[in-house]
Design a protein around this motif. Sequence first.
Motif, PDB file in Angstrom:
ATOM      1  N   UNK A  18     -20.262  17.719 -24.594  1.00  0.00           N
ATOM      2  CA  UNK A  18     -19.704  16.693 -25.472  1.00  0.00           C
ATOM      3  C   UNK A  18     -19.802  17.133 -26.932  1.00  0.00           C
ATOM      4  N   UNK A  19     -20.952  17.697 -27.320  1.00  0.00           N
ATOM      5  CA  UNK A  19     -21.125  18.183 -28.694  1.00  0.00           C
ATOM      6  C   UNK A  19     -20.189  19.357 -28.995  1.00  0.00           C
ATOM      7  N   UNK A  20     -19.868  20.129 -27.977  1.00  0.00           N
ATOM      8  CA  UNK A  20     -18.932  21.245 -28.135  1.00  0.00           C
ATOM      9  C   UNK A  20     -17.478  20.786 -28.176  1.00  0.00           C
ATOM     10  N   UNK A  21     -17.230  19.511 -27.880  1.00  0.00           N
ATOM     11  CA  UNK A  21     -15.880  18.958 -27.706  1.00  0.00           C
ATOM     12  C   UNK A  21     -15.152  19.660 -26.568  1.00  0.00           C
ATOM     13  N   UNK A  22     -15.878  19.900 -25.499  1.00  0.00           N
ATOM     14  CA  UNK A  22     -15.276  20.433 -24.280  1.00  0.00           C
ATOM     15  C   UNK A  22     -15.048  19.229 -23.367  1.00  0.00           C
ATOM     16  N   UNK A  23     -13.806  18.836 -23.188  1.00  0.00           N
ATOM     17  CA  UNK A  23     -13.507  17.559 -22.529  1.00  0.00           C
ATOM     18  C   UNK A  23     -13.515  17.651 -21.012  1.00  0.00           C
TER      19      UNK A  23
END
Length: 501
Positions: free
Chosen positions: A276-281
Amino acid sequence: MAELGVKTYQVKTYGCQMNVHDSERIGGLLESAGYVPVEGEAAPDLVVFNTCAVRENADNKLYGNLSHLAPAKRANPDMQIAVGGCLAQKDRGEIVKRAPWVDAVFGTHNIGSLPALLDRARHNRAAEVEILESLETFPSTLPTKRESTYSGWVSISVGCNNTCTFCIVPSLRGKEKDRRPGEILAEVQALVDEGVSEVTLLGQNVNTYGVEFGDKLAFGKLLRSCGAIEGLERVRFTSPHPKNFTDDVIAAMAETPNVCHSLHMPLQSGSDRVLKEMRRSYRSAKFLEIIDKVRAAMPDAAITTDIIVGFPGETEEDFQATLDVVEKARFSSAFTFQYSIRPGTPAATMPDQIPKAVVQERYERLVALQERVSWEENRGLEGTEVEVLVTAGDGRKDEATGRLSGRARDGRLVHFAVTPGEGPTGNAEGVRPGDVITTAITYGAPHHLVADGPILSHRTTKAGDAWAAGKATKLPGVNLGIPTIGRKPQPKAEAPGCAAC
């Protein structure tokens, strides 16, 4: 030795497969402009650095190499130095401030400008810097100098629409731009006509291919269309994104005979909080679900991945979640990276940056786990027969071991025994890079397979003929009216029975 009046060049490439492909375009442009590759240890008239901004210490590597060239430039002011690629896109005019002996700087969007920039720099005796904010000409329309007779990269898109917090690529490569399927298939056909038997479809996120022309199923259709090209034996692609990886692509892989059962699926982290912090959806359960679907459709599939260790705020619990996914996923291999700050990315300013010692210790644990998994998976292949596309340069110890090397259909590296004797590569069987052999695996090591038994079959190919003749595939493309240097070198006489490149 180059002809009188003909200038020589050398391209030094850093980074990903996209950069390798771009360097083939740079070579093609320069040769269309009349340059020739430098031979042996001779000093080139032109050095081009095709740079990467993603790898750790990329800027230190570039500026260190530029410093090493400064004495040569002082000794020969007519020598030219050019810098392109992602770091050039990022640093722009800073490059000539730090290294004023550089003649030309060009970005990721205007590779085709290089010959003109060099011409202007030579005429004006001043550095030329040209960085565009968007794509000028799709790189695959440019002339190409392929390094391989048997394998080729084919770009299907450039740029990326994702916003991963650790990645600087979207700001350097721009938004995704897709090529039309007909253009891609025409390039693949041209490669096959020249003898190439394997192509890799290349994009920052191949699963979103078609977004520009509104077809969400375009990538699966493209794979199936490649299956209809006679003479194309292997199709690979890189890189997909788990959030966009759909069932129709799995079906296309499983049902199209020449699409290899190899898949590079970047995980990055097994922790849902870190993802989530990486913006990996996507989340770890979704990732493992995709892996299960791929293996249900293709039990022999070899799956590789990318993993980042030590992302800001990563706890021991987060890292253990990554280890758990690696254990379950059974990757054949993994590209593992220690997180390092990339200026210009959101992650660079996040709190709780992990101490280097902690990152190193976790990294070593991850590598040890993946080494064990890879070894177990490769040992399970002992006794099986594999089809190997013979390659050049993959076996650094081949000369000492009396073996040749190549790639199995699943992408694994295979070192195989040959009988010493006469032949184009010094073996009695006459096996050459580009040819295809079948052999049985006698030992599975963590990073490769060994086949020390007899060669069970050997098929010669047009690519092998081209390798023996010293020719690599060269596609003309569109040269955009680029200026030429001196007198263009005359084409060399063709080898008997070998098609012109």
